[in-house]
Design an enzyme around this catalytic site. Structure first.
Site, PDB file in Angstrom:
ATOM      1  CD  GLN A 245      17.516 -52.857 -42.199  1.00  0.00           C
ATOM      2  OE1 GLN A 245      17.897 -53.703 -42.992  1.00  0.00           O
ATOM      3  NE2 GLN A 245      16.627 -51.938 -42.529  1.00  0.00           N
TER       4      GLN A 245
ATOM      5  CG  HIS B 158      14.184 -46.787 -38.278  1.00  0.00           C
ATOM      6  ND1 HIS B 158      12.897 -46.377 -38.014  1.00  0.00           N
ATOM      7  CD2 HIS B 158      14.221 -47.089 -39.599  1.00  0.00           C
ATOM      8  CE1 HIS B 158      12.182 -46.430 -39.136  1.00  0.00           C
ATOM      9  NE2 HIS B 158      12.971 -46.857 -40.114  1.00  0.00           N
TER      10      HIS B 158
ATOM     11  CG  ASP C 257      15.197 -51.458 -34.476  1.00  0.00           C
ATOM     12  OD1 ASP C 257      14.793 -52.434 -35.134  1.00  0.00           O
ATOM     13  OD2 ASP C 257      15.134 -50.280 -34.884  1.00  0.00           O
TER      14      ASP C 257
ATOM     15  CB  CYS D 273      13.375 -43.466 -40.708  1.00  0.00           C
ATOM     16  SG  CYS D 273      12.003 -43.457 -41.847  1.00  0.00           S
TER      17      CYS D 273
ATOM     18  CE  LYS E 211      12.550 -52.047 -42.961  1.00  0.00           C
ATOM     19  NZ  LYS E 211      13.083 -51.102 -41.980  1.00  0.00           N
TER      20      LYS E 211
HETATM   21  C1  LIG Z   1      12.511 -50.575 -41.057  1.00  0.00           C
HETATM   22  C2  LIG Z   1      13.072 -50.387 -39.716  1.00  0.00           C
HETATM   23  C3  LIG Z   1      12.235 -50.126 -38.624  1.00  0.00           C
HETATM   24  C4  LIG Z   1      10.740 -49.970 -38.767  1.00  0.00           C
HETATM   25  O1  LIG Z   1      10.109 -51.149 -39.127  1.00  0.00           O
HETATM   26  P1  LIG Z   1       8.642 -51.109 -39.771  1.00  0.00           P
HETATM   27  O2  LIG Z   1       8.250 -52.518 -39.865  1.00  0.00           O
HETATM   28  O3  LIG Z   1       8.784 -50.459 -41.109  1.00  0.00           O
HETATM   29  O4  LIG Z   1       7.766 -50.375 -38.845  1.00  0.00           O
HETATM   30  C5  LIG Z   1      12.818 -49.979 -37.394  1.00  0.00           C
HETATM   31  N1  LIG Z   1      14.141 -50.089 -37.236  1.00  0.00           N
HETATM   32  C6  LIG Z   1      14.983 -50.346 -38.253  1.00  0.00           C
HETATM   33  C7  LIG Z   1      16.442 -50.487 -37.989  1.00  0.00           C
HETATM   34  C8  LIG Z   1      14.469 -50.497 -39.520  1.00  0.00           C
HETATM   35  O5  LIG Z   1      15.306 -50.723 -40.537  1.00  0.00           O
END
Ligand SMILES: *Cc1c(COP(=O)(O)O)cnc(C)c1O
Length: 403
Positions: free
Chosen positions: A200, A120, A197, A361, A223
């Site tokens: 998800q 992302h 990260d 993104c 999320k």
């Molecule tokens: C949504 C997302 C982000 C960013 O998170 P935010 O809370 O919107 O800043 C980063 N990495 C992944 C894989 C995402 O799905």
């Protein structure tokens, strides 16, 4: 515990609404999930009955708010099995969590960051800052047609100059989970720290940061059925201790004089100013809510949704599904031949079906897949099998209108 989809849905007030005269089918969960009553109530309840600024107060409401805020930190720590609440820094989201690490990393010109092409932008652009500002070199790990990474290739990319391996734990486009534990083993064998990260992955499976052995882990609240404006950065104690602060202001200091400043310990060192108090309380409530559900049943349910959608999409002529790994969950990206994903999404919306279309993104991944955009359906615990059928029907209509 048994999984009762009606009982789950009943807790999300928004699911009762209609969109364009049709029952809402919300398949944009990977962009942001809906909120259960427990989260709405926790935030409203705090504002109604127990609100003040945190940490500084010597009065009852300040103490109550501080306790609620710090309880939320402990809840996040428990959720990811962090050793202690002090390993958890509150941020304004997943993006900021990664920026905290990137901004603080000691870098000399020519030092390297390893990341994958399916990141992302939140896990790309902060490292580009290091490239632009400190002369860092970005080294890119490819993914194959199925969206899987090659651990041998990862190993080959890591050199004595690699300062961080920064990888997604689950792709927001392909829904594919990366072999995070193996990634950490490969990187640590060369003494290189790893940031995952988990924006998800934390939604769709259990995360145990100690079992993973990861140095930093980023997640986001909105999320995870929680509010916007809140996320968390997990860091090993010594990893956080080695990071200089990200922002300066109140609460993050130890001592401020005219010619000198010293900083508070982690996690407070990274939480300058008044933090997102209500949002942290909301995130704590979201996690408590999720922990109260049968998570294994939710995962199984989401897998069934994905399999039903994938099977139906395969029946279409001229549809491409991106990423076909076994390690896939809750997300399906696709393209209808001869139709722009934006048009597809708009026609679906007229039938009450919310999907996302765009680059999600993840422009380097789009380039790798040879497309500029995809349509993406992403599932949550509250989605029904019948909604998958409604989505497929709506897609048939889109195909007719667009061909
Ligand atoms: C949504 C997302 C982000 C960013 O998170 P935010 O809370 O919107 O800043 C980063 N990495 C992944 C894989 C995402 O799905």
């Amino acid at each position: 515990m048994s999984f009762d989809i009606d009982a789950v849905r009943a807790q999300f007030p928004i699911l009762a609404r209609q969109v364009n005269g049709r029952p809402l089918v919300y398949f944009d969960n990977a962009a942001s999930a809906q909120k259960p009553e427990a989260v709405i109530e926790a935030m409203a309840g705090a504002m109604r009955g127990s609100y003040a600024n945190v940490h500084r107060g010597l009065h009852t409401l300040a103490n109550e708010a501080t306790e609620a805020y710090e309880n939320a930190r402990a809840t996040v720590a428990r959720f990811i099995n962090a050793p202690a609440p002090e390993n958890v820094v509150f941020t304004k989201g997943g993006t900021e969590a990664i920026n905290v690490v990137a901004a603080g990393l000691a870098m000399a010109p020519g030092d390297e960051i390893v990341l994958s092409v399916m990141e992302h932008h939140a896990n790309i652009v902060p490292w580009h800052f290091l490239r632009e500002r400190k002369g860092a070199v970005l080294k890119w790990l490819d993914v194959d047609e199925d969206g899987e990474i090659d651990l041998g290739a990862l190993d080959a990319l890591i050199t004595p100059r690699t300062r961080m391996v920064a990888l997604t734990h689950m792709s927001n486009v392909l829904g594919i989970k990366t072999p995070a534990r193996r990634v950490v083993e490969v990187a640590h064998a060369k003494g290189t720290p790893v940031l995952l990260d988990g924006c998800q992955a934390a939604v769709h499976g259990r995360v145990d940061v100690q079992d993973l052995g990861v140095d930093f882990y980023a997640l986001t609240g909105h999320k995870l059925y929680g509010p916007t404006g809140i996320g968390a950065l997990y860091g090993k104690r010594e990893s956080l201790a080695a990071l200089p602060p990200f922002e300066g202001g109140g609460e993050m200091i130890d001592l401020v004089e005219r010619e000198r400043v010293t900083y508070n310990d982690p996690p407070h060192r990274f939480e300058a100013g008044t933090p997102p108090i209500l949002e942290a309380i909301g995130l704590g409530a979201a996690i408590a809510w999720l922990e109260g559900q049968d998570r294994a049943a939710i995962e199984a349910h989401e897998t069934v949704l994905l399999e039903r959608a994938t099977a139906a999409l395969r029946e279409f002529n001229g549809i491409k599904i991106f990423g076909q790994s076994q390690q896939k969950c809750a997300i399906v990206s696709f393209a209808l031949e001869g139709a722009h994903p934006h048009d597809v999404a708009q026609i679906l919306d007229r039938q009450g079906v919310a999907v996302r279309a765009g680059h999600h993104c993840a422009q380097p991944l789009m380039a790798r897949l040879g497309v500029s955009a995809t349509a993406r359906a992403s599932f949550a615990c509250y989605n029904r099998l019948e909604e998958v059928d409604a989505f497929v029907q709506a897609l048939h209509k889109a195909r007719k209108l667009l061909s």
